[in-house]
Design a protein around this motif. Sequence first.
Motif, PDB file in Angstrom:
ATOM      1  N   ILE A 109       0.807  -1.215  -0.038  1.00  0.00           N
ATOM      2  CA  ILE A 109       0.177   0.150   0.044  1.00  0.00           C
ATOM      3  C   ILE A 109       0.943   1.208   0.059  1.00  0.00           C
ATOM      4  O   ILE A 109       0.584   2.445  -0.394  1.00  0.00           O
ATOM      5  CB  ILE A 109      -1.013   0.044   1.362  1.00  0.00           C
ATOM      6  CG1 ILE A 109      -1.931   1.075   0.820  1.00  0.00           C
ATOM      7  CG2 ILE A 109      -0.500   0.254   2.462  1.00  0.00           C
ATOM      8  CD1 ILE A 109      -3.265   0.865   1.855  1.00  0.00           C
ATOM      9  N   SER A 113       0.191   3.859  -2.734  1.00  0.00           N
ATOM     10  CA  SER A 113      -0.039   5.230  -2.657  1.00  0.00           C
ATOM     11  C   SER A 113       0.895   6.355  -3.015  1.00  0.00           C
ATOM     12  O   SER A 113       0.500   7.428  -3.587  1.00  0.00           O
ATOM     13  CB  SER A 113      -0.162   5.296  -0.864  1.00  0.00           C
ATOM     14  OG  SER A 113       1.029   5.005  -0.436  1.00  0.00           O
ATOM     15  N   ALA A 274       1.924   5.748   4.083  1.00  0.00           N
ATOM     16  CA  ALA A 274       0.725   5.597   3.021  1.00  0.00           C
ATOM     17  C   ALA A 274      -0.464   6.130   3.242  1.00  0.00           C
ATOM     18  O   ALA A 274      -1.115   6.894   2.364  1.00  0.00           O
ATOM     19  CB  ALA A 274       0.650   3.869   2.853  1.00  0.00           C
ATOM     20  N   SER A 277       0.099   9.981   2.101  1.00  0.00           N
ATOM     21  CA  SER A 277      -0.084  10.328   0.749  1.00  0.00           C
ATOM     22  C   SER A 277      -1.237   9.978   0.324  1.00  0.00           C
ATOM     23  O   SER A 277      -1.725  10.738  -0.817  1.00  0.00           O
ATOM     24  CB  SER A 277       0.858   8.920   0.297  1.00  0.00           C
ATOM     25  OG  SER A 277       2.118   8.732   0.615  1.00  0.00           O
ATOM     26  N   LEU A 278      -2.253   9.097   0.722  1.00  0.00           N
ATOM     27  CA  LEU A 278      -3.531   8.983   0.240  1.00  0.00           C
ATOM     28  C   LEU A 278      -4.344  10.234   0.725  1.00  0.00           C
ATOM     29  O   LEU A 278      -5.274  10.842  -0.048  1.00  0.00           O
ATOM     30  CB  LEU A 278      -4.256   7.962   0.915  1.00  0.00           C
ATOM     31  CG  LEU A 278      -3.680   6.406   0.387  1.00  0.00           C
ATOM     32  CD1 LEU A 278      -4.416   5.247   1.443  1.00  0.00           C
ATOM     33  CD2 LEU A 278      -4.000   6.367  -0.909  1.00  0.00           C
TER      34      LEU A 278
END
Length: 352
Positions: A109, A113, A274, A277-278
């Motif tokens: 992930i 991401s 992660a 980043s999302l």
Amino acid sequence: MGEFEAAGELVTGGLLGRAVEPRAGEGHGHEAMCLNCGTALIGSHCHQCGQAGHVHRSLHAIGHEIVHGVFHFEGKFWRTLPLLAWRPGDLTRRYIAGERARFVSPMAIFLFSIFAMFAVFSWAGLSPPTDLRSGGPQAQIEAARKELIERRDDTLQKLRKHPAGDADHARLQSRLSEIEGTLKQIPTFEHDTKAAEDEGFRAATRISGWPLLDHGIEKWKKNPSLMLYKLQSSVYKFSWLLIPLSLPFVWLLFFWKREYKLYDHAIFITYSIAFMSLLFIAITVAAALGVSAGWLTAAALLIPFVHITRQLKQAYRLRWWSAVLRAFVLTHFISVVVTMFLLILLAMGMTG
């Protein structure tokens, strides 16, 4: 071209994530016999040679593999995402405890991401400027000369399309005369450069006294736009460096608690990056849709701190006041880590 670059980076991130994601917990139908060695199958994989019992044998399957690569987590992604957003510490603790097949692995992930974030940045037009000019007067003069030459050539092409009696001919001729007059007034460095070369003299930038560093500074002066582009490309290629750089700082928050190992901190950091980043993806998309800048700024400042606090509290079983205190310290550590990361990328760009 930004949309094509975004799609390419999205697919690349998905395929990279798929490459490191274990294929456990993903149900598929399968053949009765292994198509590789002929062993009777008793599960989704052959216990003799290890080949998957489910194979694609159609043109449609190629597209399916690409889509599956982008959303390679299938049901695992939709089980992981809510926990990553709201119960990040529980997700971290459950993964460390061995509950792996149910969730997307941290590295998978993380890769997805990071690439998805830069894909969205490319789609939204968030890229380094391409028209930066170096600060030296000689470079600025040469850039102005190049721009005037391009304008002169463009005017000449238009002038050839209009005969002498045309109404636009006189206007274009006047513009051409102005451009050529301006070009004559701009000083040239060609003679000085040639004379220096004839004498065997080669100018060198001497700022720090360290040739390698001075060479990098010269590269920035000559083409800052290219160097900025290289820096942006290096950010996601070497984003994994954020994990080892952050590890000592998270360890400092719990170094006296022997039940937490470096591995536990690495999982915590990877899931946290992660999520961030999302979050940046969501903020970028919201900005493109016209959401107020004030709301987006508040979200960018508040949500990361709240998320880190919740992840600390849940993953390390802390009280609220202890989690908030550590989150406050960790946010300052993050600024140090980001600074170190950028300095490493700058050094790589200047010396590479």
